[in-house]
Enzyme design. Structure first.
Site, PDB file in Angstrom:
ATOM      1  N   LYS A 224       0.610  -1.055  -0.166  1.00 45.08           N
ATOM      2  CA  LYS A 224      -0.124  -0.053   0.064  1.00 45.08           C
ATOM      3  C   LYS A 224       0.779   1.313   0.096  1.00 45.08           C
ATOM      4  O   LYS A 224       2.467   1.099   0.250  1.00 45.08           O
ATOM      5  CB  LYS A 224      -0.985  -0.244   1.459  1.00 45.08           C
ATOM      6  CG  LYS A 224      -2.395  -0.933   1.058  1.00 45.08           C
ATOM      7  CD  LYS A 224      -3.187  -0.767   1.992  1.00 45.08           C
ATOM      8  CE  LYS A 224      -4.208  -1.760   1.342  1.00 45.08           C
ATOM      9  NZ  LYS A 224      -5.178  -2.271   2.587  1.00 45.08           N
ATOM     10  N   ARG A 259      -3.319 -10.026   4.536  1.00 44.83           N
ATOM     11  CA  ARG A 259      -3.745 -10.599   3.830  1.00 44.83           C
ATOM     12  C   ARG A 259      -2.882  -9.491   2.911  1.00 44.83           C
ATOM     13  O   ARG A 259      -2.311  -8.341   2.725  1.00 44.83           O
ATOM     14  CB  ARG A 259      -4.398  -9.342   3.687  1.00 44.83           C
ATOM     15  CG  ARG A 259      -5.182  -9.301   1.862  1.00 44.83           C
ATOM     16  CD  ARG A 259      -6.594  -8.183   1.850  1.00 44.83           C
ATOM     17  NE  ARG A 259      -7.336  -8.232   1.198  1.00 44.83           N
ATOM     18  CZ  ARG A 259      -6.176  -7.115   0.108  1.00 44.83           C
ATOM     19  NH1 ARG A 259      -5.758  -7.038  -0.255  1.00 44.83           N
ATOM     20  NH2 ARG A 259      -7.493  -7.367  -1.331  1.00 44.83           N
TER      21      ARG A 259
END
Ligand code: 7PJ
Length: 280
Positions: A224, A259
């Site tokens: 991210k 994740r």
């Protein structure tokens, strides 16, 4: 046999954190070729992640990246359901569906999905009832705003407290709708309507979120923007080292599911975390 029968709940009862591999099926993720080629490519990628140690595969047909536009029901259905059906037959791990749409939850449930992963925390009309009726776990995630605009100017008084308040409220809504606590996972939603400082506060204080909710916590920071920002703006496929550090810090603070895109490196890093937690 439904994929849900593979025992995600039993697995979560064991102390080791587990890795959820990300399988995106947005149009740009497995480019060119017809639909069968795309399904084959996605199945092959899922099998690769399982060989690398993923114990959960998260199938997502709606891009929820910052700035992404909503996807119509038919389009999302076309992207994820044939793939989910192929995967239930061909991979021996639990499958997760990343969706906010009640129709997709119901159909994925019928196909044998083990987890409904909703970045909108089952707030869409009909989502709580649809999820309740499926024999699967649910993951409720915190997001401020909507993907299209959520990074414009995220604001909190106390991000850790507010995210905890929201998750507590959504867990209560799940329980009221008939989703037992044993089916529920929570997620602070790294990057979803949060500045870098908000993300870092949540990571630093993750243990207090885990303790407050007293439910398995899922953390998704892999590749991210927060990772890029802290590492000189590296492109998405060069964010592995930062992503690993984030996964390790989250697992050490009690996250049970990580994740990630890079499964094998994360599985290896988490082995060190778990051995250290268990050491004398
Ligand atoms: C997350 C997710 C996350 C959960 C995405 C990306 C954006 N689901 N789906 N948690 N992120 N539960 O991977 O960059 O953090 S899509």
């Amino acid at each position: 046999m439904g994929n849900a029968a593979l025992g995600l709940r039993e697995r979560l009862a064991r102390p080791e954190p587990l890795v959820m591999g990300v399988l995106n099926v947005t149009p740009d993720s497995f480019s060119d070729g017809g639909r069968y080629t795309q399904i084959d490519a996605a199945v092959a990628r899922a099998q690769e992640m399982v060989e690398e140690g993923a114990e959960l595969i998260d199938i997502g047909g709606e891009s929820t990246r910052p700035g992404a536009e909503a996807v119509a029901l038919d389009e999302e259905r076309r992207r994820v359901l044939p793939l989910l059906e192929a995967l239930v037959e061909r991979v021996a791990v639990a499958l997760s569906i990343d969706t906010s749409k009640p129709e997709i939850m119901t159909e994925a449930g019928a196909a044998g999905v083990a987890l409904i992963n909703d970045v909108r925390a089952l707030q869409a009309p009909g989502a709580l009832a649809a999820a309740a009726a499926v024999d699967a776990g649910v993951c409720v995630m915190h997001m401020q705003g909507e993907p299209r605009s959520m990074q414009a100017s995220p604001q909190y008084g106390d991000v850790v407290r507010e995210v905890g308040d929201f998750l507590e409220e959504r867990v209560a809504a799940c329980v009221d709708a008939g989703i037992g606590r044993e089916r529920i996972m929570v997620d602070p939603g790294f990057g979803f309507g949060k500045t870098l400082d908000h993300n870092l506060s949540l990571l630093r204080h993750l243990e207090s979120v885990v303790e407050r909710l007293d439910l398995p916590l899922l953390a998704g920071m892999s590749r991210k923007r927060m990772i890029a920002t802290l590492t000189g703006g590296v492109p998405a496929d060069e964010r592995l080292y930062g992503s690993l550090a984030a996964a390790v810090l989250a697992a050490e603070r009690g996250a049970r599911v990580l994740r990630v895109h890079d499964v094998r490196p994360t599985v290896e890093a988490l082995a060190i975390v778990q051995a250290t937690i268990e050491a004398e």
